[in-house]
Design an enzyme around this catalytic site. Structure first.
Site, PDB file in Angstrom:
ATOM      1  N   HIS A 131      46.131  32.887  35.819  1.00 41.30           N
ATOM      2  CA  HIS A 131      47.147  33.827  36.320  1.00 41.30           C
ATOM      3  C   HIS A 131      48.544  33.248  36.097  1.00 41.30           C
ATOM      4  O   HIS A 131      49.447  33.934  35.647  1.00 41.30           O
ATOM      5  CB  HIS A 131      47.012  34.036  37.837  1.00 41.30           C
ATOM      6  CG  HIS A 131      45.764  34.743  38.284  1.00 41.30           C
ATOM      7  ND1 HIS A 131      44.955  34.253  39.287  1.00 41.30           N
ATOM      8  CD2 HIS A 131      45.208  35.911  37.910  1.00 41.30           C
ATOM      9  CE1 HIS A 131      43.954  35.084  39.496  1.00 41.30           C
ATOM     10  NE2 HIS A 131      44.072  36.101  38.675  1.00 41.30           N
ATOM     11  N   LYS A 170      36.051  44.173  46.213  1.00 47.64           N
ATOM     12  CA  LYS A 170      35.647  42.778  46.463  1.00 47.64           C
ATOM     13  C   LYS A 170      36.024  42.354  47.880  1.00 47.64           C
ATOM     14  O   LYS A 170      37.050  42.760  48.394  1.00 47.64           O
ATOM     15  CB  LYS A 170      36.403  41.833  45.500  1.00 47.64           C
ATOM     16  CG  LYS A 170      36.162  42.076  44.033  1.00 47.64           C
ATOM     17  CD  LYS A 170      36.954  41.064  43.211  1.00 47.64           C
ATOM     18  CE  LYS A 170      37.196  41.508  41.774  1.00 47.64           C
ATOM     19  NZ  LYS A 170      38.224  40.727  41.082  1.00 47.64           N
ATOM     20  N   ARG A 218      41.359  38.678  29.054  1.00 46.00           N
ATOM     21  CA  ARG A 218      40.568  37.487  28.725  1.00 46.00           C
ATOM     22  C   ARG A 218      39.548  37.772  27.641  1.00 46.00           C
ATOM     23  O   ARG A 218      39.276  36.947  26.797  1.00 46.00           O
ATOM     24  CB  ARG A 218      39.820  36.991  29.965  1.00 46.00           C
ATOM     25  CG  ARG A 218      40.719  36.369  30.990  1.00 46.00           C
ATOM     26  CD  ARG A 218      40.080  36.276  32.335  1.00 46.00           C
ATOM     27  NE  ARG A 218      39.957  37.596  32.934  1.00 46.00           N
ATOM     28  CZ  ARG A 218      39.732  37.819  34.205  1.00 46.00           C
ATOM     29  NH1 ARG A 218      39.549  36.811  35.016  1.00 46.00           N
ATOM     30  NH2 ARG A 218      39.665  39.042  34.671  1.00 46.00           N
ATOM     31  N   SER A 273      38.991  34.307  39.383  1.00 44.56           N
ATOM     32  CA  SER A 273      38.957  33.845  40.773  1.00 44.56           C
ATOM     33  C   SER A 273      37.521  33.833  41.288  1.00 44.56           C
ATOM     34  O   SER A 273      37.123  32.915  42.012  1.00 44.56           O
ATOM     35  CB  SER A 273      39.809  34.763  41.653  1.00 44.56           C
ATOM     36  OG  SER A 273      41.135  34.765  41.217  1.00 44.56           O
TER      37      SER A 273
HETATM   38  P1  ADP Z   1      40.327  37.913  38.847  1.00 44.84           P
HETATM   39  O1  ADP Z   1      39.636  38.693  37.760  1.00 44.84           O
HETATM   40  O2  ADP Z   1      40.485  36.473  38.517  1.00 44.84           O
HETATM   41  O3  ADP Z   1      39.808  38.201  40.227  1.00 44.84           O
HETATM   42  P2  ADP Z   1      42.756  39.424  39.445  1.00 44.84           P
HETATM   43  O4  ADP Z   1      42.191  40.710  39.848  1.00 44.84           O
HETATM   44  O5  ADP Z   1      43.522  38.693  40.483  1.00 44.84           O
HETATM   45  O6  ADP Z   1      41.780  38.387  38.801  1.00 44.84           O
HETATM   46  O7  ADP Z   1      43.618  39.593  38.122  1.00 44.84           O
HETATM   47  C1  ADP Z   1      44.984  39.801  38.050  1.00 44.84           C
HETATM   48  C2  ADP Z   1      45.409  39.875  36.598  1.00 44.84           C
HETATM   49  O8  ADP Z   1      45.315  38.595  36.005  1.00 44.84           O
HETATM   50  C3  ADP Z   1      44.567  40.792  35.714  1.00 44.84           C
HETATM   51  O9  ADP Z   1      45.430  41.388  34.762  1.00 44.84           O
HETATM   52  C4  ADP Z   1      43.612  39.835  35.042  1.00 44.84           C
HETATM   53  O10 ADP Z   1      43.139  40.329  33.807  1.00 44.84           O
HETATM   54  C5  ADP Z   1      44.522  38.650  34.847  1.00 44.84           C
HETATM   55  N1  ADP Z   1      43.800  37.401  34.747  1.00 44.84           N
HETATM   56  C6  ADP Z   1      42.905  36.899  35.607  1.00 44.84           C
HETATM   57  N2  ADP Z   1      42.446  35.695  35.191  1.00 44.84           N
HETATM   58  C7  ADP Z   1      43.085  35.433  34.015  1.00 44.84           C
HETATM   59  C8  ADP Z   1      43.038  34.365  33.072  1.00 44.84           C
HETATM   60  N3  ADP Z   1      42.215  33.342  33.252  1.00 44.84           N
HETATM   61  N4  ADP Z   1      43.835  34.447  31.984  1.00 44.84           N
HETATM   62  C9  ADP Z   1      44.634  35.517  31.810  1.00 44.84           C
HETATM   63  N5  ADP Z   1      44.713  36.562  32.648  1.00 44.84           N
HETATM   64  C10 ADP Z   1      43.961  36.536  33.738  1.00 44.84           C
END
Ligand code: ADP
Length: 169
Positions: A22, A46, A95, A132
């Site tokens: 992130h 979730k 990703r 996460s």
């Molecule tokens: P997660 O899938 O980790 O629970 P979130 O819902 O908090 O993540 O995701 C927030 C944003 O960050 C989304 O656009 C998601 O695609 C992006 N994101 C999550 N993990 C990564 C990563 N490792 N690299 C790039 N973008 C990411």
């Protein structure tokens, strides 16, 4: 206003907890836009390990080096949050193809609802395996996730998982 438009963008997510993946996206986006608002939402699908306040505090703790980034809670529809904050676009990290399939339909729905655009940034390959959920799963089973989340997040994660384990034992 002098007629110049401030380019403001929202980076939304549940950040339960924030990972280095992130933070890589947020840092890269901060160099492209005048202002970045990290929007921390409740993910209806979730169950969160951390409260919204805890997740916001964990992000605030690490974004200090970017004066143009701030963190806010999202309550309600993401596109309404973007409009209320004067952002015409949001940025999502991609990703893998699986992210793209979900994000494409979501971005089309969001555009239909509000005309807010969704921009995609490809994840750094170093972090493309990171989510996460996976961090929580691995850490919960005793795996080493250091280097994948900031140190203070690792400390809070270890404490919270131990509390959960103690309750379920
Ligand atoms: P997660 O899938 O980790 O629970 P979130 O819902 O908090 O993540 O995701 C927030 C944003 O960050 C989304 O656009 C998601 O695609 C992006 N994101 C999550 N993990 C990564 C990563 N490792 N690299 C790039 N973008 C990411």
């Amino acid at each position: 206003m002098t007629g110049e438009t401030i380019r403001r963008v929202v980076c939304p997510g549940s950040f339960d907890p924030v990972t280095n993946g992130h933070l890589d996206i947020i840092g890269r986006v901060a160099t492209l836009f005048d202002e970045v608002i990290v929007g921390v939402g409740k993910n209806v699908g979730k169950r969160a390990l951390f409260t919204a306040e805890e997740r916001i505090a964990m992000i605030r703790n690490v974004i200090g080096e970017y004066p143009n980034v701030r963190v806010e809670a999202i309550d309600g529809l993401l596109v309404d949050f973007c409009v209320q904050h004067g952002a015409h676009a949001m940025v999502k990290g991609l990703r893998a193809v699986s992210d793209y399939e979900y994000e494409l339909t979501m971005s089309q729905m969001n555009h239909r609802l509000s005309r807010v655009e969704t921009l995609f940034v490809a994840s750094d390959p170093e972090y493309s395996h990171l989510s996460s959920s996976l961090i929580k799963e691995v850490a919960g089973l005793g795996g080493d996730v250091s280097g994948l989340v900031p140190d203070h997040v690792l400390a809070q994660l270890t404490t919270r998982l131990a509390e959960h384990k103690a309750k379920s034992d």
